[in-house]
Design a protein around this motif. Structure first.
Motif, PDB file in Angstrom:
ATOM      1  N   GLU A 132      27.841  23.117  67.687  1.00 35.90           N
ATOM      2  CA  GLU A 132      26.910  22.927  68.814  1.00 35.90           C
ATOM      3  C   GLU A 132      25.827  23.995  68.798  1.00 35.90           C
ATOM      4  N   LYS A 133      25.845  24.843  67.784  1.00 33.03           N
ATOM      5  CA  LYS A 133      24.859  25.919  67.588  1.00 33.03           C
ATOM      6  C   LYS A 133      24.701  26.747  68.864  1.00 33.03           C
ATOM      7  N   ARG A 134      25.843  27.185  69.406  1.00 33.49           N
ATOM      8  CA  ARG A 134      25.840  28.028  70.597  1.00 33.49           C
ATOM      9  C   ARG A 134      26.865  29.140  70.426  1.00 33.49           C
TER      10      ARG A 134
ATOM     11  N   CYS B 280      28.088  34.243  50.694  1.00 34.00           N
ATOM     12  CA  CYS B 280      29.499  34.249  50.290  1.00 34.00           C
ATOM     13  C   CYS B 280      30.283  34.609  51.552  1.00 34.00           C
ATOM     14  N   ILE B 281      30.757  33.565  52.242  1.00 35.03           N
ATOM     15  CA  ILE B 281      31.281  33.752  53.592  1.00 35.03           C
ATOM     16  C   ILE B 281      32.744  33.305  53.656  1.00 35.03           C
ATOM     17  N   GLY B 282      33.505  33.999  54.485  1.00 31.54           N
ATOM     18  CA  GLY B 282      34.886  33.594  54.796  1.00 31.54           C
ATOM     19  C   GLY B 282      35.702  33.322  53.542  1.00 31.54           C
TER      20      GLY B 282
ATOM     21  N   SER C 274      29.024  29.932  48.402  1.00 35.13           N
ATOM     22  CA  SER C 274      29.847  29.101  49.293  1.00 35.13           C
ATOM     23  C   SER C 274      29.870  29.659  50.713  1.00 35.13           C
ATOM     24  N   ALA C 275      29.809  28.731  51.673  1.00 36.72           N
ATOM     25  CA  ALA C 275      29.921  29.082  53.100  1.00 36.72           C
ATOM     26  C   ALA C 275      31.369  29.118  53.552  1.00 36.72           C
ATOM     27  N   GLY C 276      32.317  29.168  52.605  1.00 39.40           N
ATOM     28  CA  GLY C 276      33.736  29.288  52.961  1.00 39.40           C
ATOM     29  C   GLY C 276      34.348  27.950  53.328  1.00 39.40           C
ATOM     30  N   ALA C 277      35.393  28.005  54.135  1.00 39.59           N
ATOM     31  CA  ALA C 277      36.073  26.759  54.507  1.00 39.59           C
ATOM     32  C   ALA C 277      35.103  25.844  55.238  1.00 39.59           C
ATOM     33  N   ASP C 278      35.237  24.532  55.004  1.00 40.46           N
ATOM     34  CA  ASP C 278      34.419  23.556  55.727  1.00 40.46           C
ATOM     35  C   ASP C 278      34.904  23.544  57.172  1.00 40.46           C
ATOM     36  N   LEU C 279      33.992  23.921  58.067  1.00 41.57           N
ATOM     37  CA  LEU C 279      34.404  24.116  59.453  1.00 41.57           C
ATOM     38  C   LEU C 279      34.678  22.786  60.154  1.00 41.57           C
ATOM     39  N   GLY C 280      34.028  21.709  59.679  1.00 45.55           N
ATOM     40  CA  GLY C 280      34.313  20.381  60.239  1.00 45.55           C
ATOM     41  C   GLY C 280      35.746  19.983  59.915  1.00 45.55           C
TER      42      GLY C 280
ATOM     43  N   GLU D  64      24.594  20.561  50.088  1.00 50.61           N
ATOM     44  CA  GLU D  64      24.064  20.222  51.420  1.00 50.61           C
ATOM     45  C   GLU D  64      24.815  20.937  52.532  1.00 50.61           C
ATOM     46  N   VAL D  65      26.050  21.364  52.275  1.00 52.16           N
ATOM     47  CA  VAL D  65      26.801  22.152  53.271  1.00 52.16           C
ATOM     48  C   VAL D  65      27.128  23.533  52.692  1.00 52.16           C
ATOM     49  N   ARG D  66      26.245  23.998  51.825  1.00 44.16           N
ATOM     50  CA  ARG D  66      26.367  25.340  51.212  1.00 44.16           C
ATOM     51  C   ARG D  66      27.726  25.507  50.545  1.00 44.16           C
ATOM     52  N   ASN D  67      28.171  24.426  49.886  1.00 46.80           N
ATOM     53  CA  ASN D  67      29.438  24.459  49.128  1.00 46.80           C
ATOM     54  C   ASN D  67      30.637  24.858  49.987  1.00 46.80           C
TER      55      ASN D  67
ATOM     56  N   PHE E 237      32.986  38.236  56.427  1.00 48.48           N
ATOM     57  CA  PHE E 237      34.282  37.667  56.797  1.00 48.48           C
ATOM     58  C   PHE E 237      34.094  37.275  58.256  1.00 48.48           C
ATOM     59  N   SER E 238      33.537  36.088  58.479  1.00 50.62           N
ATOM     60  CA  SER E 238      33.061  35.716  59.819  1.00 50.62           C
ATOM     61  C   SER E 238      34.157  35.148  60.715  1.00 50.62           C
ATOM     62  N   GLU E 239      35.384  35.081  60.209  1.00 53.10           N
ATOM     63  CA  GLU E 239      36.442  34.321  60.896  1.00 53.10           C
ATOM     64  C   GLU E 239      36.622  34.710  62.359  1.00 53.10           C
TER      65      GLU E 239
HETATM   66  N1  COA Z   1      31.347  24.306  57.069  1.00 57.40           N
HETATM   67  C1  COA Z   1      30.721  23.143  57.293  1.00 57.40           C
HETATM   68  N2  COA Z   1      29.381  23.022  57.300  1.00 57.40           N
HETATM   69  C2  COA Z   1      28.672  24.145  57.041  1.00 57.40           C
HETATM   70  C3  COA Z   1      29.270  25.379  56.778  1.00 57.40           C
HETATM   71  C4  COA Z   1      30.685  25.442  56.811  1.00 57.40           C
HETATM   72  N3  COA Z   1      31.362  26.579  56.541  1.00 57.40           N
HETATM   73  N4  COA Z   1      28.300  26.306  56.553  1.00 57.40           N
HETATM   74  C5  COA Z   1      27.138  25.643  56.663  1.00 57.40           C
HETATM   75  N5  COA Z   1      27.355  24.351  56.952  1.00 57.40           N
HETATM   76  C6  COA Z   1      26.354  23.298  57.161  1.00 57.40           C
HETATM   77  C7  COA Z   1      25.532  23.565  58.411  1.00 57.40           C
HETATM   78  O1  COA Z   1      26.183  23.045  59.567  1.00 57.40           O
HETATM   79  C8  COA Z   1      24.244  22.855  58.059  1.00 57.40           C
HETATM   80  O2  COA Z   1      24.411  21.486  58.331  1.00 57.40           O
HETATM   81  P1  COA Z   1      23.191  20.627  58.981  1.00 57.40           P
HETATM   82  O3  COA Z   1      22.139  20.623  57.888  1.00 57.40           O
HETATM   83  O4  COA Z   1      23.817  19.295  59.237  1.00 57.40           O
HETATM   84  O5  COA Z   1      22.777  21.384  60.216  1.00 57.40           O
HETATM   85  C9  COA Z   1      24.133  23.009  56.534  1.00 57.40           C
HETATM   86  O6  COA Z   1      25.434  23.348  56.084  1.00 57.40           O
HETATM   87  C10 COA Z   1      23.186  24.110  56.125  1.00 57.40           C
HETATM   88  O7  COA Z   1      23.549  25.276  56.843  1.00 57.40           O
HETATM   89  P2  COA Z   1      22.453  26.350  57.358  1.00 57.40           P
HETATM   90  O8  COA Z   1      23.158  27.285  58.276  1.00 57.40           O
HETATM   91  O9  COA Z   1      21.270  25.613  57.876  1.00 57.40           O
HETATM   92  O10 COA Z   1      22.083  27.031  55.942  1.00 57.40           O
HETATM   93  P3  COA Z   1      21.478  28.478  55.669  1.00 57.40           P
HETATM   94  O11 COA Z   1      21.113  28.473  54.230  1.00 57.40           O
HETATM   95  O12 COA Z   1      20.442  28.817  56.688  1.00 57.40           O
HETATM   96  O13 COA Z   1      22.708  29.492  55.898  1.00 57.40           O
HETATM   97  C11 COA Z   1      25.002  30.225  55.678  1.00 57.40           C
HETATM   98  C12 COA Z   1      23.818  29.473  55.030  1.00 57.40           C
HETATM   99  C13 COA Z   1      26.188  30.019  54.746  1.00 57.40           C
HETATM  100  C14 COA Z   1      24.685  31.714  55.806  1.00 57.40           C
HETATM  101  C15 COA Z   1      25.292  29.631  57.085  1.00 57.40           C
HETATM  102  O14 COA Z   1      25.356  28.220  56.953  1.00 57.40           O
HETATM  103  C16 COA Z   1      26.577  30.088  57.702  1.00 57.40           C
HETATM  104  O15 COA Z   1      26.674  31.217  58.171  1.00 57.40           O
HETATM  105  N6  COA Z   1      27.580  29.195  57.729  1.00 57.40           N
HETATM  106  C17 COA Z   1      28.850  29.500  58.372  1.00 57.40           C
HETATM  107  C18 COA Z   1      29.766  30.110  57.379  1.00 57.40           C
HETATM  108  C19 COA Z   1      31.049  30.546  58.032  1.00 57.40           C
HETATM  109  O16 COA Z   1      31.089  31.189  59.074  1.00 57.40           O
HETATM  110  N7  COA Z   1      32.144  30.223  57.369  1.00 57.40           N
HETATM  111  C20 COA Z   1      33.437  30.658  57.825  1.00 57.40           C
HETATM  112  C21 COA Z   1      34.479  29.977  57.107  1.00 57.40           C
HETATM  113  S1  COA Z   1      36.043  30.543  57.713  1.00 57.40           S
END
Ligand code: COA
Length: 262
Positions: free
Chosen positions: A254-256, A110-112, A62-68, A23-26, A134-136
């Motif tokens: 805040e999606k901004r 595969c991010i961050g 995986s979307a990398g580290a959980d940003l929350g 649900e949070v892309r792992n 590497f979006s950091e």
């Molecule tokens: N940490 C916490 N939550 C994350 C997350 C992260 N790294 N990446 C995604 N999520 C959450 C989103 O906030 C969203 O939550 P919501 O459903 O409550 O809005 C949910 O996961 C799905 O994300 P979404 O962006 O809608 O999925 P997608 O399939 O369209 O895109 C990604 C997937 C991974 C490309 C995109 O989520 C993304 O770019 N995430 C940021 C990754 C990032 O910059 N990580 C850096 C770590 S240093």
């Protein structure tokens, strides 16, 4: 073993680990980081396991580290924050210093920090449609704890382009940069994984372990207590509570666009 954020499946000589927060892309939170570290250390200690495959449940590796969880560090004191960053570094070391052959099957995104796991693995197979970044820097952060492993894998030139721009790149580009070994269609992933496993199972497990140590030695990254790991942990601990880090993380949720105050 009971886990909340990962799943593990054992087979003959094999283990498959799934990152399991689809649900949070792992995204990797404190629980996933500690469970993954524990499972890698446990598998590494087992003589019967020879190959470990790591992959992601759902839409993305995986979307990398959980940003929350990164953002919540602002409420921690400095020593808690540094200790937490060291646990992230410990995870990448658990993968990198593992004596077993490690394969990462990557799809979706595969991010961050996910690239820390990928870079610490031996073989990376990516589905053609996978998006890498590497979006950091775009979040006001730095790819600190992953950097020793990433730079060992892709080198300085690619690291400067990818880490400083934070831009997205494709699986084919990832292969050109040396981050990925093989790019496949989704339908080919299992066969490609099996072909690497078959090769590894023909080799002596002891020779594989020694060969991994040899490669680390030639990289100059063969001491799990190298001060680089503490220094990179301290850097990310400071950056995530900085004004830029907190603004970038706030803007993500805040999606901004972040306002860097310039
Ligand atoms: N940490 C916490 N939550 C994350 C997350 C992260 N790294 N990446 C995604 N999520 C959450 C989103 O906030 C969203 O939550 P919501 O459903 O409550 O809005 C949910 O996961 C799905 O994300 P979404 O962006 O809608 O999925 P997608 O399939 O369209 O895109 C990604 C997937 C991974 C490309 C995109 O989520 C993304 O770019 N995430 C940021 C990754 C990032 O910059 N990580 C850096 C770590 S240093």
């Amino acid at each position: 073993m009971e886990f909340k954020t990962i799943k593990i499946q054992l087979g003959e000589s094999m283990a498959w680990i799934n990152l399991d927060r689809p649900e949070v892309r792992n995204a990797m939170d404190a629980t996933m980081i500690s469970e993954l570290t524990e499972v890698f250390e446990w598998l590494n200690s087992r003589d019967d396991i020879r190959v470990i495959v790591i992959r992601g449940s759902g839409k993305a590796f995986s979307a990398g580290a959980d940003l929350g969880y990164m953002k919540s560090m602002a409420g921690f004191n400095e020593s808690e924050n540094v200790a937490d960053a060291e646990r992230l570094s410990q995870l990448f070391r658990a993968v990198y210093f593992c004596n077993k052959a490690v394969i990462a099957d990557v799809h979706g995104a595969c991010i961050g920090g996910a690239n820390g796991i990928v870079s610490a693995a031996d073989i990376v197979i990516a589905e053609k449609e996978t998006v890498f970044a590497f979006s950091e820097v775009k979040l006001g952060l730095t790819p600190a704890t992953i950097s020793p492993f990433v730079i060992a894998r892709i080198g300085n030139t690619a690291a400067r382009e990818l880490m400083l721009t934070g831009r997205r790149f494709t699986a084919e580009e990832a292969k050109t940069f040396g981050l990925v070994n093989s790019v496949v269609d989704a339908s080919e992933m299992v066969d490609k994984e099996q072909s690497y496993i078959a090769e590894f199972l023909q080799a002596s497990p002891d020779a594989i372990a020694q060969c991994k140590a040899l490669i680390r030695m030639n990289q100059g990254l063969d001491d799990p207590y190298d001060p680089i790991f503490e220094r990179t942990s301290r850097l990310i601990a400071a950056q995530r509570v900085s004004a830029a880090g907190q603004e970038g993380l706030k803007a993500f949720f805040e999606k901004r666009k972040p306002q860097w105050g310039i």
